[in-house]
Design a protein around this motif. Structure first.
Motif, PDB file in Angstrom:
ATOM      1  N   ALA A 204       4.361  -1.537  -7.097  1.00 41.96           N
ATOM      2  CA  ALA A 204       3.355  -1.054  -6.146  1.00 41.96           C
ATOM      3  C   ALA A 204       3.990  -0.126  -5.119  1.00 41.96           C
ATOM      4  N   ALA A 205       5.187  -0.474  -4.657  1.00 43.69           N
ATOM      5  CA  ALA A 205       5.886   0.376  -3.686  1.00 43.69           C
ATOM      6  C   ALA A 205       6.242   1.718  -4.315  1.00 43.69           C
ATOM      7  N   GLY A 206       6.668   1.695  -5.583  1.00 49.71           N
ATOM      8  CA  GLY A 206       6.997   2.928  -6.275  1.00 49.71           C
ATOM      9  C   GLY A 206       5.801   3.847  -6.413  1.00 49.71           C
ATOM     10  N   ARG A 207       4.637   3.262  -6.739  1.00 47.22           N
ATOM     11  CA  ARG A 207       3.412   4.070  -6.840  1.00 47.22           C
ATOM     12  C   ARG A 207       3.045   4.684  -5.502  1.00 47.22           C
ATOM     13  N   SER A 208       3.262   3.925  -4.436  1.00 46.23           N
ATOM     14  CA  SER A 208       2.856   4.396  -3.105  1.00 46.23           C
ATOM     15  C   SER A 208       3.653   5.616  -2.660  1.00 46.23           C
ATOM     16  N   LEU A 209       4.816   5.847  -3.271  1.00 46.28           N
ATOM     17  CA  LEU A 209       5.624   7.009  -2.903  1.00 46.28           C
ATOM     18  C   LEU A 209       4.959   8.317  -3.312  1.00 46.28           C
ATOM     19  N   THR A 210       4.162   8.254  -4.362  1.00 41.33           N
ATOM     20  CA  THR A 210       3.557   9.488  -4.879  1.00 41.33           C
ATOM     21  C   THR A 210       2.038   9.501  -4.797  1.00 41.33           C
ATOM     22  N   GLU A 211       1.414   8.336  -4.749  1.00 40.74           N
ATOM     23  CA  GLU A 211      -0.048   8.288  -4.825  1.00 40.74           C
ATOM     24  C   GLU A 211      -0.725   8.265  -3.466  1.00 40.74           C
ATOM     25  N   THR A 212       0.023   8.116  -2.408  1.00 37.66           N
ATOM     26  CA  THR A 212      -0.570   8.092  -1.073  1.00 37.66           C
ATOM     27  C   THR A 212      -0.344   9.434  -0.390  1.00 37.66           C
ATOM     28  N   PRO A 213      -1.423  10.168  -0.091  1.00 33.81           N
ATOM     29  CA  PRO A 213      -1.253  11.477   0.567  1.00 33.81           C
ATOM     30  C   PRO A 213      -0.669  11.308   1.973  1.00 33.81           C
ATOM     31  N   ARG A 214       0.399  12.060   2.265  1.00 40.07           N
ATOM     32  CA  ARG A 214       1.014  12.022   3.588  1.00 40.07           C
ATOM     33  C   ARG A 214       1.554  13.404   3.918  1.00 40.07           C
ATOM     34  N   VAL A 215       1.609  13.711   5.189  1.00 45.01           N
ATOM     35  CA  VAL A 215       2.307  14.917   5.610  1.00 45.01           C
ATOM     36  C   VAL A 215       3.796  14.619   5.561  1.00 45.01           C
ATOM     37  N   ALA A 216       4.622  15.651   5.575  1.00 44.90           N
ATOM     38  CA  ALA A 216       6.064  15.478   5.400  1.00 44.90           C
ATOM     39  C   ALA A 216       6.672  14.511   6.412  1.00 44.90           C
ATOM     40  N   GLN A 217       6.231  14.621   7.671  1.00 44.53           N
ATOM     41  CA  GLN A 217       6.800  13.767   8.714  1.00 44.53           C
ATOM     42  C   GLN A 217       6.461  12.302   8.472  1.00 44.53           C
ATOM     43  N   ASP A 218       5.217  12.042   8.112  1.00 40.47           N
ATOM     44  CA  ASP A 218       4.800  10.671   7.832  1.00 40.47           C
ATOM     45  C   ASP A 218       5.543  10.125   6.619  1.00 40.47           C
ATOM     46  N   SER A 219       5.761  10.976   5.608  1.00 40.98           N
ATOM     47  CA  SER A 219       6.468  10.542   4.411  1.00 40.98           C
ATOM     48  C   SER A 219       7.866  10.068   4.752  1.00 40.98           C
ATOM     49  N   THR A 220       8.572  10.843   5.576  1.00 36.40           N
ATOM     50  CA  THR A 220       9.934  10.484   5.945  1.00 36.40           C
ATOM     51  C   THR A 220       9.981   9.134   6.649  1.00 36.40           C
ATOM     52  N   LYS A 221       9.059   8.908   7.552  1.00 36.21           N
ATOM     53  CA  LYS A 221       9.007   7.625   8.264  1.00 36.21           C
ATOM     54  C   LYS A 221       8.721   6.475   7.295  1.00 36.21           C
ATOM     55  N   ASP A 359      17.092   6.639  -1.162  1.00 33.51           N
ATOM     56  CA  ASP A 359      18.255   7.368  -0.647  1.00 33.51           C
ATOM     57  C   ASP A 359      18.055   8.871  -0.814  1.00 33.51           C
ATOM     58  N   ILE A 360      17.574   9.251  -1.975  1.00 30.63           N
ATOM     59  CA  ILE A 360      17.371  10.676  -2.276  1.00 30.63           C
ATOM     60  C   ILE A 360      16.232  11.249  -1.444  1.00 30.63           C
ATOM     61  N   LEU A 361      15.145  10.505  -1.331  1.00 25.75           N
ATOM     62  CA  LEU A 361      13.985  10.986  -0.578  1.00 25.75           C
ATOM     63  C   LEU A 361      14.306  11.104   0.910  1.00 25.75           C
ATOM     64  N   ASN A 362      15.068  10.178   1.428  1.00 27.30           N
ATOM     65  CA  ASN A 362      15.424  10.237   2.846  1.00 27.30           C
ATOM     66  C   ASN A 362      16.366  11.395   3.147  1.00 27.30           C
ATOM     67  N   ALA A 363      17.219  11.725   2.168  1.00 23.18           N
ATOM     68  CA  ALA A 363      18.162  12.817   2.370  1.00 23.18           C
ATOM     69  C   ALA A 363      17.522  14.172   2.106  1.00 23.18           C
ATOM     70  N   ASN A 364      16.527  14.170   1.203  1.00 20.54           N
ATOM     71  CA  ASN A 364      15.892  15.434   0.806  1.00 20.54           C
ATOM     72  C   ASN A 364      14.396  15.198   0.618  1.00 20.54           C
TER      73      ASN A 364
END
Length: 421
Positions: A204-221, A359-364
């Protein structure tokens, strides 16, 4: 005629000789095995294997309002009433997020009462189980199945209202806390139940990385917060569950006279009317677990699982009477789907995979590099993950460990994560 009698006598003498030799070695094997009983008892204490029922009693009693197990008992009571209303096919479709929306909503509403109980249990830091082991190694605690289903209801409680299958961070935290509660029981079946809860939460957490619309700043948080949660998850240690399994197998054979007639039938080929056979089989049961626990110390998680599997295979190849009770005990669900389950290992792999992704998403968080040096080591592969940029995102792959036989179930697992926006 005389020649016939001579040949017959020789043949009979050879048969008796072979039987005598075979009987001698069988008896000698039993004597040798029975002679190690006292040393195996001493080793069992060193390996922290319970040997009497009193060893399973909790050191202290929790206050009822602090004990999450009481909430789980209520979950089981409600689940027994509502869950049978739905076929396994409908339930499986619900878990996968498939099926007709109205049908999914019906299942969610029927079992919605599990959510407040699940939330109440996950909010408690302590749990003290009172699992009935009167059936000994034949038992399978039914309460875990209810908790596994309650976790699915909790993870999907908002999904029937929207097409987006995502979860919030609190749902992830609840799932892992409940998983830890189940592991605290040290019950053999808790390894598999806890793993299923962890796997569902991680998927479920893995799906939430791509299926939940977020702006870049919200995604990083969100990525940082999720990684912080996953970094606090402690690795699963199988040894406490092996000790409990060892006790249940030992006590089942030791208290043979207290078993039901149907249960005794399992050991029909193992005569219990000879002290030598009783002692030798008891010694073999303890020796199996003493050796397994001693070898597992300091091993990797994959190594621990492989060592246990190899020992079970060797037991199944033996033909002596002393090994027969242990062979029979390893046909029970409490062993094959409990202490020997590989589900917990797969759950650990998924956890490590998702940590590496974050790790990858937080760095890039916006542009992914052509190359990235992974810092996480695969649980099943025992090597660092490989990174590969794709047109849509990136791919992480774990090479199976050299210790795995190519035809094994673990070697054939798909140790790959594809991320795309």
């Amino acid at each position: 005629m005389k020649r016939i009698w001579i040949f017959g006598g020789i043949a009979l003498a050879l048969i008796l000789a072979f039987c005598g030799i075979g009987g001698f070695f069988l008896y000698r094997g039993l004597v040798d095995s029975a002679g190690t009983l006292e040393p195996e008892f001493r080793r069992a204490k060193e390996n922290q294997i319970p040997l009497v029922w009193a060893d399973l009693e909790p050191p202290r009693a929790l206050e009822p309002n602090q004990n999450a197990a009481l909430d789980y008992k209520k979950i089981f009571d409600l689940w027994q009433t509502e869950r049978p209303r739905f076929t396994d096919e409908r339930w499986d479709s619900f878990i996968r997020g498939q099926g007709v929306p109205d049908d999914r909503k019906q299942i969610q509403n029927a079992l919605n009462g599990l959510n407040p109980l699940f939330k109440s249990a996950s909010a408690k830091t302590e749990v003290q189980w009172q699992i009935d082991y009167s059936l000994r190694a034949f038992t399978s605690y039914p309460g875990f199945a209810a908790i596994v289903d309650a976790n699915e209801i909790n993870l999907q409680k908002n999904q029937y209202r929207t097409a987006v299958r995502s979860v919030d961070l609190d749902q992830i935290k609840d799932a892992f806390r409940v998983s830890d509660h189940i592991l605290a029981s040290n019950d053999p079946g808790s390894l598999r139940a806890s793993a299923r809860i962890r796997m569902s939460a991680l998927e479920a957490a893995g799906r939430s990385l791509t299926e939940t619309p977020r702006v870049a700043q919200d995604s990083t948080k969100y990525y940082q917060a999720l990684l912080s949660i996953l970094e606090q998850v402690k690795p699963i240690d199988p040894l406490p569950f092996w000790r409990r399994t060892a006790f249940l197998q030992f006590i089942t054979w030791d208290e043979y006279e207290k078993l039901t007639a149907d249960q005794r039938e399992l050991f029909a080929a193992s005569r219990r009317d000879h002290d030598l056979i009783i002692d030798s089989a008891t010694s073999e049961i303890l020796k199996f677990w003493n050796d397994a626990l001693a070898q597992a110390k300091g091993e990797t998680q994959l190594g621990q699982q492989l060592l246990l599997g190899e020992r079970v295979l060797r037991i199944r190849d033996r033909t002596d009477i002393a090994a027969l009770p242990l062979q029979k005990l390893w046909t029970l669900d409490s062993a094959t789907k409990g202490a020997a389950s590989i589900d917990w290992l797969i759950a650990e792999e998924q956890l490590q995979l998702l940590r590496q992704v974050l790790d990858i998403l937080n760095a890039n968080s916006t542009e992914f590099p052509d190359e990235f040096k992974c810092k996480r080591k695969s649980v099943i592969g025992e090597k660092f993950y490989d990174y590969e940029k794709t047109d849509a995102g990136f791919r992480i792959t774990a090479t199976p460990s050299n210790r795995l036989v190519p035809a094994s179930a673990l070697a054939q697992r798909k140790l790959t994560y594809e991320f795309s926006r």
